[in-house]
Design an enzyme around this catalytic site. Structure first.
Site, PDB file in Angstrom:
ATOM      1  N   GLY A 198     -20.208  38.719 -47.313  1.00 38.73           N
ATOM      2  CA  GLY A 198     -19.728  38.175 -48.579  1.00 38.73           C
ATOM      3  C   GLY A 198     -19.057  36.826 -48.363  1.00 38.73           C
ATOM      4  CE  LYS A 199     -21.191  34.469 -43.167  1.00 37.10           C
ATOM      5  NZ  LYS A 199     -21.826  35.796 -43.146  1.00 37.10           N
ATOM      6  N   GLY A 200     -20.268  33.842 -48.730  1.00 35.71           N
ATOM      7  CA  GLY A 200     -20.582  32.862 -49.780  1.00 35.71           C
ATOM      8  C   GLY A 200     -19.508  32.868 -50.857  1.00 35.71           C
TER       9      GLY A 200
ATOM     10  N   GLY B  20     -15.673  42.484 -56.372  1.00 33.97           N
ATOM     11  CA  GLY B  20     -16.922  42.251 -57.100  1.00 33.97           C
ATOM     12  C   GLY B  20     -17.413  40.859 -56.781  1.00 33.97           C
TER      13      GLY B  20
ATOM     14  CG  ASP C 243     -26.143  40.084 -44.811  1.00 33.14           C
ATOM     15  OD1 ASP C 243     -26.488  38.959 -45.171  1.00 33.14           O
ATOM     16  OD2 ASP C 243     -26.853  40.817 -44.094  1.00 33.14           O
TER      17      ASP C 243
ATOM     18  CG  ASP D  83     -16.903  46.434 -55.977  1.00 32.17           C
ATOM     19  OD1 ASP D  83     -16.672  45.784 -54.936  1.00 32.17           O
ATOM     20  OD2 ASP D  83     -17.900  46.234 -56.687  1.00 32.17           O
TER      21      ASP D  83
ATOM     22  CD  GLN E 221     -26.987  33.153 -39.322  1.00 32.95           C
ATOM     23  OE1 GLN E 221     -26.492  32.310 -38.600  1.00 32.95           O
ATOM     24  NE2 GLN E 221     -27.782  32.827 -40.328  1.00 32.95           N
TER      25      GLN E 221
ATOM     26  N   GLY F  23     -28.243  33.283 -46.219  1.00 36.61           N
ATOM     27  CA  GLY F  23     -28.357  33.300 -47.681  1.00 36.61           C
ATOM     28  C   GLY F  23     -26.982  33.566 -48.238  1.00 36.61           C
ATOM     29  CG  HIS F  24     -23.767  31.628 -47.355  1.00 35.26           C
ATOM     30  ND1 HIS F  24     -23.163  30.624 -46.646  1.00 35.26           N
ATOM     31  CD2 HIS F  24     -23.976  32.629 -46.466  1.00 35.26           C
ATOM     32  CE1 HIS F  24     -23.024  31.020 -45.387  1.00 35.26           C
ATOM     33  NE2 HIS F  24     -23.510  32.217 -45.263  1.00 35.26           N
TER      34      HIS F  24
ATOM     35  CB  THR G  33     -34.809  35.697 -41.328  1.00 35.84           C
ATOM     36  OG1 THR G  33     -34.722  34.529 -40.493  1.00 35.84           O
ATOM     37  CG2 THR G  33     -33.455  36.388 -41.363  1.00 35.84           C
TER      38      THR G  33
ATOM     39  CB  THR H 266     -35.637  39.084 -45.801  1.00 33.34           C
ATOM     40  OG1 THR H 266     -34.547  39.976 -45.577  1.00 33.34           O
ATOM     41  CG2 THR H 266     -35.607  37.970 -44.766  1.00 33.34           C
ATOM     42  N   GLY H 267     -34.645  40.113 -48.910  1.00 33.97           N
ATOM     43  CA  GLY H 267     -34.739  41.250 -49.830  1.00 33.97           C
ATOM     44  C   GLY H 267     -34.789  42.598 -49.113  1.00 33.97           C
TER      45      GLY H 267
HETATM   46  P1  IMP Z   1     -33.085  35.180 -36.915  1.00 35.79           P
HETATM   47  O1  IMP Z   1     -31.781  34.491 -37.099  1.00 35.79           O
HETATM   48  O2  IMP Z   1     -34.026  35.004 -38.069  1.00 35.79           O
HETATM   49  O3  IMP Z   1     -33.720  34.853 -35.601  1.00 35.79           O
HETATM   50  O4  IMP Z   1     -32.817  36.767 -36.867  1.00 35.79           O
HETATM   51  C1  IMP Z   1     -32.114  37.381 -35.784  1.00 35.79           C
HETATM   52  C2  IMP Z   1     -31.244  38.529 -36.298  1.00 35.79           C
HETATM   53  O5  IMP Z   1     -30.200  38.000 -37.089  1.00 35.79           O
HETATM   54  C3  IMP Z   1     -31.983  39.527 -37.193  1.00 35.79           C
HETATM   55  O6  IMP Z   1     -31.414  40.816 -36.969  1.00 35.79           O
HETATM   56  C4  IMP Z   1     -31.657  39.068 -38.589  1.00 35.79           C
HETATM   57  O7  IMP Z   1     -31.726  40.114 -39.534  1.00 35.79           O
HETATM   58  C5  IMP Z   1     -30.220  38.595 -38.395  1.00 35.79           C
HETATM   59  N1  IMP Z   1     -29.808  37.560 -39.351  1.00 35.79           N
HETATM   60  C6  IMP Z   1     -30.131  36.257 -39.338  1.00 35.79           C
HETATM   61  N2  IMP Z   1     -29.545  35.611 -40.357  1.00 35.79           N
HETATM   62  C7  IMP Z   1     -28.826  36.523 -41.016  1.00 35.79           C
HETATM   63  C8  IMP Z   1     -27.957  36.458 -42.154  1.00 35.79           C
HETATM   64  O8  IMP Z   1     -27.710  35.404 -42.748  1.00 35.79           O
HETATM   65  N3  IMP Z   1     -27.382  37.629 -42.531  1.00 35.79           N
HETATM   66  C9  IMP Z   1     -27.593  38.784 -41.862  1.00 35.79           C
HETATM   67  N4  IMP Z   1     -28.371  38.902 -40.801  1.00 35.79           N
HETATM   68  C10 IMP Z   1     -28.992  37.773 -40.373  1.00 35.79           C
END
Ligand code: IMP
Length: 422
Positions: free
Chosen positions: A15-17, A413, A13, A331, A223, A40-41, A129, A299-300
């Site tokens: 901000g790679k996207g 931003g 997370d 920011d 990730q 989720g990018h 997730t 996942t929100g």
């Molecule tokens: P999994 O990849 O769903 O097995 O989750 C394993 C761990 O990686 C958990 O702590 C998730 O929250 C984290 N995780 C998996 N994908 C992402 C991502 O794209 N961004 C941030 N954390 C992630």
């Protein structure tokens, strides 16, 4: 641009996207090499928000070749949904998107096993997730996985799926969960296989051809470094190699053809799911959540937040060989009077300037902080380095120096235009 591997330097997370979207302009080919639809990018273009899970973000640019490489685990039904979503937005990926024949499949029993294993772990859960990522990579390592090449071979798929469902249903029953219906899963996944067939290719050969014609390739990491199966805070990690080496194994492009590694990091730290986060801090979490920031793209879930941890980013620079840094979400810190940066850890009498492997030791560690004065000025309109307040520039320079790589991008931003190239 040269062949570039882009990785997250923290816990995902970062901000790679958005940074991938910016770098894509200079690339001909964009490749995903690991992870699955746990990623989720998010990309914002002209006020529109796009969240991509499996398809490389390069698809939002015209005429870029986008590859889902062999190292990715693919839920075919989810990929079909994503392609349908793109079509609704007027983006037609046909002819630009290629799916590796040897990528492994995520099937419904993987998701079900993921959920059951998390439930049984109770308070020791990983906080996955629940997309079935761990069980799918587990099958790959156990040599019991099904691959894209099997999905598009109807007879083989039927036979292998029947065996796998029978075996996994026994496990699900032992967990007290409902078994799956072979017929229902088969019908749904066969349809997805037919839909995806035009995209399926030998992507290793395609990428070797791209190398021969000197195309610029961008490897889109998912990730982050500390979720890496080998280098992360095990067992609170994902099941793939999120670090730079994963780009080679997950694509079939050899290490000597990689020209540089770009690391993306936030101006602070976040993490989703369980596991240690040494600089976790309520003040900064409350501030960011009140601003409506830091909720997961997939996942929100609200993300855990903390101060910037330079011990973590320094380690990330070492294991990935990061040459260049992109710092995002600057920011988010605009309103703070004082900003802290972790420069070491203390565990009793012991001081660490690296991340200890013993997860219990890491959980005991308290951060040693350096303090920086906040700039208390909105930065979201800055477009050039000199538009940033002097205190923000000093802060960013310190982050790069402490991490040990050169700052090349500062992001203020989510929009494409909110990007400062140094
Ligand atoms: P999994 O990849 O769903 O097995 O989750 C394993 C761990 O990686 C958990 O702590 C998730 O929250 C984290 N995780 C998996 N994908 C992402 C991502 O794209 N961004 C941030 N954390 C992630």
């Amino acid at each position: 641009m040269a062949n570039t591997i882009l990785v997250g330097a923290q816990w995902g997370d970062e901000g790679k996207g958005k940074i991938i979207d910016v770098l894509t302009r200079q690339a001909d080919v964009i490749v995903r090499t690991q992870g699955g639809n746990n990623a989720g990018h998010t990309v914002h273009i002209r006020g529109k928000k796009y969240v991509l899970h499996l398809v490389p973000s390069g698809i939002l640019h015209r005429k870029k070749m986008c590859v889902i490489g062999n190292g990715v685990v693919v839920d075919p039904v989810s990929l079909v949904e994503e392609i349908e979503g793109l079509l609704q937005l007027g983006i037609r990926p046909h002819g630009n998107l290629y799916l590796s024949e040897t990528a492994h499949l995520v099937l419904p029993y993987h998701r079900e096993l993921d959920a059951q294993r998390e439930r049984l772990k109770g308070k020791n859960r990983i906080g996955t997730t629940k997309r079935g990522i761990g069980p799918a990579y587990g099958d790959k390592a156990a040599r019991t996985g099904l691959r894209v090449i099997d999905l598009v071979n109807p007879e083989r798929f039927r036979q292998q799926l029947r065996l796998r469902i029978k075996e996994n249903n026994d496990v699900l029953r032992a967990y007290g969960a409902r078994p799956l219906s072979f017929e229902r899963v088969h019908r749904q996944y066969r349809a997805a296989g037919d839909y995806l067939k035009p995209f399926v290719a030998n992507t290793v050969i395609l990428l070797q051809e791209a190398l021969r014609r000197d195309a610029d390739i961008l490897f889109e990491g998912a990730q982050g470094t500390f979720l890496d199966l080998d280098h992360g805070t095990y067992p609170f990690v994902t099941s793939s190699n999120t670090t730079a080496g994963g780009a080679c194994t997950g694509s079939g492009v050899p290490p000597h053809r990689m020209d540089r590694v770009v690391g993306v990091m936030k101006a602070y730290t976040t993490r989703v799911g369980e596991g240690p986060l040494p600089t976790e801090n309520a003040e900064i979490a409350d501030l960011l959540h009140a601003l409506g920031r830091e909720f997961g793209a997939t996942t929100g879930r609200p993300r855990r937040c903390g101060w910037f941890d330079a011990v973590v980013t320094r380690h990330a620079c070492l294991v990935n060989g990061i040459d260049h840094l992109a710092v995002t979400n600057i920011d988010g810190l605009d309103s703070l009077e004082t900003i802290k940066v972790c420069i070491g850890y203390r565990d009793g009498d012991r001081r660490y300037d690296y991340v200890p492997n013993d997860i219990e030791a890491l959980a005991r560690c308290t951060p040693i902080y350096a303090e920086f004065p906040g700039w208390r000025t909105p930065t979201h309109r800055a477009r050039r380095w000199k538009d940033l307040p002097a205190k923000a520039r000093s802060y960013l320079k310190a982050l790069a120096e402490l991490s040990g790589a050169q700052l090349i991008i500062a992001s203020v931003g989510p929009g494409r235009e909110q990007t400062i190239m140094l």
